[in-house]
Design a protein around this motif. Structure first.
Motif, short mmCIF file in Angstrom:
data_model
loop_
_atom_site.label_atom_id
_atom_site.label_comp_id
_atom_site.label_asym_id
_atom_site.label_seq_id
_atom_site.Cartn_x
_atom_site.Cartn_y
_atom_site.Cartn_z
N VAL A 73 -0.81 -2.89 11.38
CA VAL A 73 0.23 -3.12 10.37
C VAL A 73 0.64 -1.84 9.64
O VAL A 73 -0.21 -1.13 9.10
CB VAL A 73 -0.30 -4.18 9.36
N LYS A 74 1.95 -1.59 9.62
CA LYS A 74 2.48 -0.40 8.93
C LYS A 74 2.74 -0.69 7.45
O LYS A 74 2.69 0.19 6.59
CB LYS A 74 3.80 0.04 9.57
N ALA A 75 3.05 -1.98 7.15
CA ALA A 75 3.43 -2.31 5.76
C ALA A 75 3.10 -3.77 5.48
O ALA A 75 3.19 -4.62 6.38
CB ALA A 75 4.92 -2.07 5.57
N VAL A 85 2.64 -2.37 0.28
CA VAL A 85 1.43 -1.61 0.60
C VAL A 85 1.64 -0.98 1.98
O VAL A 85 1.96 -1.69 2.94
CB VAL A 85 0.19 -2.53 0.62
N LYS A 86 1.52 0.35 2.05
CA LYS A 86 1.86 1.02 3.31
C LYS A 86 0.62 1.62 3.99
O LYS A 86 -0.32 2.07 3.35
CB LYS A 86 2.89 2.13 3.04
N PHE A 87 0.65 1.58 5.35
CA PHE A 87 -0.43 2.16 6.16
C PHE A 87 0.24 3.09 7.17
O PHE A 87 0.42 2.74 8.35
CB PHE A 87 -1.20 1.05 6.87
N GLY A 92 -0.15 0.40 15.10
CA GLY A 92 0.79 -0.71 15.35
C GLY A 92 2.07 -0.51 14.58
O GLY A 92 2.16 0.36 13.72
N ASP A 93 3.06 -1.37 14.91
CA ASP A 93 4.36 -1.18 14.27
C ASP A 93 4.86 -2.50 13.70
O ASP A 93 6.02 -2.89 13.89
CB ASP A 93 5.35 -0.63 15.32
N TYR A 94 3.98 -3.23 13.02
CA TYR A 94 4.35 -4.53 12.46
C TYR A 94 4.36 -4.44 10.93
O TYR A 94 3.65 -3.61 10.34
CB TYR A 94 3.35 -5.61 12.90
N ALA A 95 5.19 -5.30 10.33
CA ALA A 95 5.18 -5.46 8.87
C ALA A 95 4.84 -6.92 8.59
O ALA A 95 5.36 -7.81 9.27
CB ALA A 95 6.54 -5.12 8.27
N VAL A 96 3.96 -7.13 7.64
CA VAL A 96 3.55 -8.50 7.25
C VAL A 96 4.08 -8.79 5.86
O VAL A 96 3.99 -7.96 4.96
CB VAL A 96 2.01 -8.63 7.27
N VAL A 97 4.70 -10.00 5.72
CA VAL A 97 5.07 -10.48 4.38
C VAL A 97 4.20 -11.71 4.11
O VAL A 97 3.96 -12.51 5.02
CB VAL A 97 6.57 -10.82 4.29
N ALA A 125 9.33 -4.23 5.91
CA ALA A 125 9.03 -5.57 5.39
C ALA A 125 10.28 -6.28 4.87
O ALA A 125 10.35 -7.51 4.89
CB ALA A 125 8.00 -5.47 4.26
N LEU A 126 11.28 -5.50 4.38
CA LEU A 126 12.43 -6.17 3.74
C LEU A 126 13.54 -6.41 4.76
O LEU A 126 14.63 -5.84 4.67
CB LEU A 126 12.92 -5.35 2.55
#
Ligand code: FBP
Length: 299
Positions: A73-75, A85-87, A92-97, A125-126
């Motif tokens: 997860v990137k964000a 929150v950023k990584f 990986g190239d996913y964003a989780v909300v 994420a947005l």
């Protein structure tokens, strides 16, 4: 019975996404185990000025820790965090909300609450809800039930006695039902919303409202009807959040043949302005959402 992994292996999802989905789904076990030691309020407020339950904070920090360590997860945009929150070093190239614990006011009364998750490809994420790769929620009721879509229909899985998610229902289609539930305070409702609720009652609608969006929606997904949290006097944006609540739930609703609106437009087409973008919500059976929109125009 088909396991979650066997189901995912039949979808076009790439391996890292399947791994991420399973990683998140199985966090329902430690989250559920944390209920007993996190019954009270934490004495802090989230960015919305809402009192945080101890379990809100526990689930939030647990999920951020697990997802951060995973490298997928990137964000992460969380209802319990003021900022994304950023990584940056993630492979990986996913964003989780996520809404780590939805229905917080019900924790102390042992009613069903849940965790709402959306996953985007591309690390941002947005994004609009219609661009979600995965929408899912874990519902902590008499059973722990995972409801999930990867864009090819909605399925539910129940956690069995061996700690495995096994298929419960396949390709769920939301009926045109008559259940309705609305948040807010009745004497603060705007007249158009009041007209809509009166219309639901005139059509023989039955009131179902528990105080847990995810649990109330699960009823609507199964029996049909509508869940609303409307705009109100002095509260044009209502209460719930576009990014963490409306989009993942709305994506599931749409995949099951339902719809989600703010009373004027399909919410899944709205670009989030900020993580804490609030919105009025009408989600449920397609024909009922259409009548909500016509009432908002003056039915
Ligand atoms: P959180 O618990 O994540 O803050 O979610 C908001 C929520 O609890 C929904 O789950 C629920 O539908 C709504 O607020 C209840 O609001 P109210 O207490 O105003 O009826």
């Amino acid at each position: 019975m088909k396991t979650l992994r066997q189901y995912l292996d039949d979808t076009p999802c790439e391996e890292p996404l399947k791994d991420l989905i399973e990683l998140i789904a199985y966090q329902s076990i430690p989250i559920r185990d944390a209920f007993i030691d996190n019954q009270t309020y934490a004495g802090t407020e989230n960015t919305y000025g809402e009192e945080q339950a101890a379990l809100d904070k526990w689930a939030d920090s647990h999920l951020i820790s697990v997802l951060g360590k995973s490298g997928f997860v990137k964000a992460i945009a969380s209802e319990e965090q003021a900022d994304i929150v950023k990584f940056p070093d993630a492979f990986g190239d996913y964003a989780v909300v996520m809404d780590p614990l939805d229905g917080s006011s019900l924790i102390q009364v042992n009613l069903a609450v849940g965790t709402i998750i959306g996953i985007f490809r591309g690390g941002e994420a947005l994004q609009k809800g219609e661009d979600l790769a995965v929408a899912m929620y874990m519902l902590y009721g008499p059973m722990t039930v995972l409801t999930i879509t990867t864009g090819n229909g909605v399925n539910t899985f129940a956690l069995n006695s061996e700690g495995l998610f096994v298929l419960l229902k396949e390709n769920i289609q939301m009926p045109e039902g008559k259940l309705f539930g609305s948040g807010g305070i009745r004497n603060e409702w705007l007249s158009a919303h009041q007209d809509f609720i009166t219309l639901c009652e005139q059509k023989g609608g039955k009131l179902r409202y528990s105080g847990s969006f995810v649990a109330d929606f699960h009823q609507i997904l199964t029996y049909g009807g509508v869940y609303c949290y409307p705009a109100a006097q002095g509260k044009p944006e209502g209460k719930l959040r576009l990014v963490f609540e409306a989009n993942p739930i709305g994506f599931i609703a749409k995949q099951a043949g339902g719809a989600i609106s703010d009373g004027k437009q399909d919410l899944l087409t709205v670009v989030p302005e900020k993580p804490d973008h609030r919105t009025p919500i009408y989600v449920g059976s397609k024909s009922i959402i259409e009548s909500a929109e016509s009432c908002m125009k003056g039915c």
